[in-house]
Design a protein around this motif. Structure first.
Motif, PDB file in Angstrom:
ATOM      1  N   HIS A 129      -3.676 -12.052  -6.910  1.00 39.61           N
ATOM      2  CA  HIS A 129      -4.329 -10.946  -6.214  1.00 39.61           C
ATOM      3  C   HIS A 129      -3.492 -10.210  -7.251  1.00 39.61           C
ATOM      4  CE1 HIS A 129      -3.448  -8.968  -3.194  1.00 39.61           C
ATOM      5  NE2 HIS A 129      -2.307  -8.720  -2.814  1.00 39.61           N
ATOM      6  N   ARG A 130      -4.096  -9.077  -6.879  1.00 37.94           N
ATOM      7  CA  ARG A 130      -4.016  -7.602  -7.782  1.00 37.94           C
ATOM      8  C   ARG A 130      -2.754  -7.165  -7.091  1.00 37.94           C
ATOM      9  NH1 ARG A 130      -7.036  -5.004 -11.054  1.00 37.94           N
ATOM     10  NH2 ARG A 130      -6.783  -2.047 -10.954  1.00 37.94           N
ATOM     11  N   SER A 131      -2.181  -6.428  -8.082  1.00 32.83           N
ATOM     12  CA  SER A 131      -0.959  -6.465  -7.491  1.00 32.83           C
ATOM     13  C   SER A 131      -0.287  -4.873  -7.538  1.00 32.83           C
ATOM     14  CB  SER A 131       0.440  -6.175  -9.033  1.00 32.83           C
ATOM     15  OG  SER A 131      -0.148  -6.098 -10.068  1.00 32.83           O
TER      16      SER A 131
ATOM     17  N   HIS B 170      -5.336 -17.936  -4.895  1.00 31.31           N
ATOM     18  CA  HIS B 170      -5.286 -17.029  -4.313  1.00 31.31           C
ATOM     19  C   HIS B 170      -3.918 -14.996  -4.856  1.00 31.31           C
ATOM     20  CE1 HIS B 170      -6.550 -13.089  -1.569  1.00 31.31           C
ATOM     21  NE2 HIS B 170      -5.394 -13.282  -1.367  1.00 31.31           N
ATOM     22  N   SER B 171      -2.773 -16.780  -4.744  1.00 29.40           N
ATOM     23  CA  SER B 171      -1.371 -15.260  -4.917  1.00 29.40           C
ATOM     24  C   SER B 171      -1.637 -14.986  -6.348  1.00 29.40           C
ATOM     25  CB  SER B 171      -0.253 -16.033  -4.251  1.00 29.40           C
ATOM     26  OG  SER B 171       0.291 -15.966  -4.997  1.00 29.40           O
TER      27      SER B 171
ATOM     28  N   TRP C 208      -4.806 -13.516 -15.622  1.00 34.68           N
ATOM     29  CA  TRP C 208      -3.232 -12.824 -14.909  1.00 34.68           C
ATOM     30  C   TRP C 208      -2.986 -11.617 -14.741  1.00 34.68           C
ATOM     31  CZ3 TRP C 208       1.084 -13.971 -16.454  1.00 34.68           C
ATOM     32  CH2 TRP C 208       2.165 -13.219 -15.886  1.00 34.68           C
TER      33      TRP C 208
ATOM     34  N   GLN D 126      -5.013  -9.109 -13.902  1.00 38.05           N
ATOM     35  CA  GLN D 126      -4.486  -8.443 -12.388  1.00 38.05           C
ATOM     36  C   GLN D 126      -2.706  -8.564 -11.939  1.00 38.05           C
ATOM     37  OE1 GLN D 126      -6.675  -8.668 -10.488  1.00 38.05           O
ATOM     38  NE2 GLN D 126      -8.851  -9.045 -11.592  1.00 38.05           N
ATOM     39  N   LYS D 127      -1.912  -8.555 -12.471  1.00 37.10           N
ATOM     40  CA  LYS D 127      -1.174  -7.806 -12.555  1.00 37.10           C
ATOM     41  C   LYS D 127       0.056  -6.546 -13.021  1.00 37.10           C
ATOM     42  CE  LYS D 127      -0.463 -12.062  -9.945  1.00 37.10           C
ATOM     43  NZ  LYS D 127      -0.544 -11.660  -8.565  1.00 37.10           N
TER      44      LYS D 127
ATOM     45  N   ASP E 216      -2.177 -22.184  -5.392  1.00 40.69           N
ATOM     46  CA  ASP E 216      -2.465 -21.286  -4.239  1.00 40.69           C
ATOM     47  C   ASP E 216      -3.086 -20.115  -5.342  1.00 40.69           C
ATOM     48  OD1 ASP E 216      -2.634 -19.030  -3.072  1.00 40.69           O
ATOM     49  OD2 ASP E 216      -0.399 -18.506  -2.445  1.00 40.69           O
TER      50      ASP E 216
ATOM     51  N   GLU F  16       7.209 -12.078 -12.811  1.00 41.06           N
ATOM     52  CA  GLU F  16       5.702 -12.410 -12.541  1.00 41.06           C
ATOM     53  C   GLU F  16       5.130 -14.172 -12.951  1.00 41.06           C
ATOM     54  OE1 GLU F  16       3.407 -11.362 -10.393  1.00 41.06           O
ATOM     55  OE2 GLU F  16       4.325  -9.404 -10.488  1.00 41.06           O
TER      56      GLU F  16
ATOM     57  N   ALA G 239       2.991 -20.206  -7.263  1.00 41.42           N
ATOM     58  CA  ALA G 239       1.487 -20.061  -7.283  1.00 41.42           C
ATOM     59  C   ALA G 239       0.804 -21.452  -7.311  1.00 41.42           C
ATOM     60  CB  ALA G 239       0.885 -19.244  -7.613  1.00 41.42           C
TER      61      ALA G 239
END
Length: 442
Positions: free
Chosen positions: A302-304, A298-299, A130, A133-134, A296, A284, A291
């Motif tokens: 999700h790549r920021s 996907h959220s 995570w 991805q952020k 969720d 975040e 999320a």
């Protein structure tokens, strides 16, 4: 494993006694297919203790790897100097440290925590993925490294949730003295996972999903990054002001997050976080809490935009480093050619001087010992009385004086002629008088 063996064979060309040992997520069991491989190069020499010694060895190792076909090997002068490069077999990135005994101990401690409870591995891997991805998992750009996020998870499972998921597996809360850290042993510092399981009075039965939601909620809304210190050494979150006399973080300047290293309490693992990135991190965390609450995924992953920006920055940094390396190599090639030309020029000059000296030596050899002795003796005739010398002797002196100046000691004779009563001329005058060749001195 094949990557380690290939690199081990390469490094032994530099030092046959060197040994590569994996640590980090590979040793702790937290690795995934996308994880970097952390390696420790153990050298037999004990002189690489200071940071200056380690820095020199790291830069030498990076240069050695580039020479032997690893073009993107770079020395990074962080608190613990490392060499970062691509796996020779093309399977990922490598981080190599030198004589980093504490790094292995930290990995062993994490491994025992994972073996204590199966949920630990899932939570750590999810949080690390995570954070990538952020765009928050790079300490170089103001984020927090993988080690820091792992400590946040372990601290949460020890001291925030009730009942706790994990016990404190360190045998003593007393810090290891710096002079003893290089020789520290696992058995003296860490409880095994079997012992750890018996320390828990009551088992926490929460699911991984619930624990993950609680983790994001706590660090997004309740944790005070300005004053709270996450410490798995003490097994609790402590207030910075209450332990001001016990913990002395060595990194200066204003800090916005405090995460204690379990084996080096003076090191703040969260020192790379800035005011801006701490705010982004909390934001975040709260988004991830929402999320998780909605389910969720996907959220959540999700790549920021920040992650994409960090990726572009890393690519530009890599290209700049490669350009600097190319320029450095061209410079050294050019300087090497100039040095070679200069050495060849000096060699030609030396050979010419030797040849000239050799030709003068042949001319000197043409003089017989008798004429040379006579020339040395009679060269002082100008300082003697003309009445004491025959016209024939004067003529022989004039004819031999030119030849005598071609000898290697001609300068001394000329100097003696200028100063006839110097100490250098006295032995010759004495010998002349003894032989009766001259009746009176000048």
């Amino acid at each position: 494993r094949r990557s380690i063996l290939a690199l081990q064979e390469l490094i032994r060309k530099m030092d046959p006694a060197a040994e590569l040992r994996p640590f980090g997520s590979w040793l702790s069991g937290m690795c995934t297919k996308r994880s970097d491989l952390d390696l420790c190069l153990m050298l037999p020499s004990k002189n690489a203790r200071s940071k200056e010694d380690l820095t020199k060895k790291v830069m030498r190792l990076a240069s050695f790897l580039r020479h032997y076909g690893v073009p993107d090997a770079w020395g990074i002068l962080a608190r613990v100097p490392i060499v970062r490069c691509t796996d020779p077999l093309g399977q990922g990135e490598l981080d190599i440290t030198i004589n980093n005994r504490l790094g292995a101990l930290k990995s062993i401690l994490f491994r025992e925590y994972i073996l204590t409870d199966d949920r630990v591995w899932s939570l750590v891997v999810i949080v690390k993925e995570w954070s990538k991805q952020k765009g928050l998992a790079d300490a170089f750009f103001g984020g927090l490294n993988s080690f820091g996020f792992t400590l946040l998870v372990l601290g949460f499972l020890q001291s925030v949730v009730r009942p706790p998921v994990l016990p404190n597996l360190l045998k003593s809360s007393t810090p290891i003295p710096p002079e003893e850290r290089a020789e520290a042993k696992e058995a003296d510092l860490i409880y095994g996972h079997q012992e750890g399981k018996t320390m828990l009075v009551k088992r926490n039965e929460s699911s991984v999903g619930l624990l993950l939601w609680q983790f994001f909620r706590y660090y997004g809304s309740y944790h005070d990054f300005d004053n709270d210190v996450v410490s798995i050494r003490l097994g609790k979150v402590i207030d910075l002001d209450s332990v001001a006399g016990e913990i002395h973080f060595t990194s200066g300047g204003r800090k916005f997050a405090f995460i204690e290293d379990p084996f080096e309490p003076e090191v703040n693992v969260g020192r790379s976080l800035t005011s801006k990135t701490v705010g982004l991190l909390q934001e975040e965390f709260r988004r991830a809490q929402t999320a998780c609450q909605r389910g969720d995924l996907h959220s959540l992953f999700h790549r920021s935009n920040r992650a994409a920006e960090m990726e572009r920055k890393r690519e530009r940094e890599s290209a700049r480093n490669q350009d600097m390396l190319s320029r450095g190599q061209a410079y050294h090639r050019r300087k090497g050619g100039e040095e070679k030309d200069r050495a060849e020029h000096h060699g030609d000059e030396r050979r010419q001087r030797k040849k000239s000296q050799s030709s003068h030596g042949l001319a000197d050899g043409e003089l017989s010992d008798q004429l040379a002795e006579e020339a040395m003796t009679l060269s002082f005739s100008d300082s003697l009385s003309e009445a004491a010398m025959s016209s024939e002797a004067s003529g022989r002196v004039r004819s031999l004086s030119f030849a005598s100046r071609r000898r290697s000691d001609s300068d001394d004779l000329v100097e003696a002629e200028r100063r006839p009563w110097s100490s250098a001329s006295l032995p010759l005058r004495t010998s002349i008088a003894r032989k009766g060749e001259v009746e009176k001195g000048g």
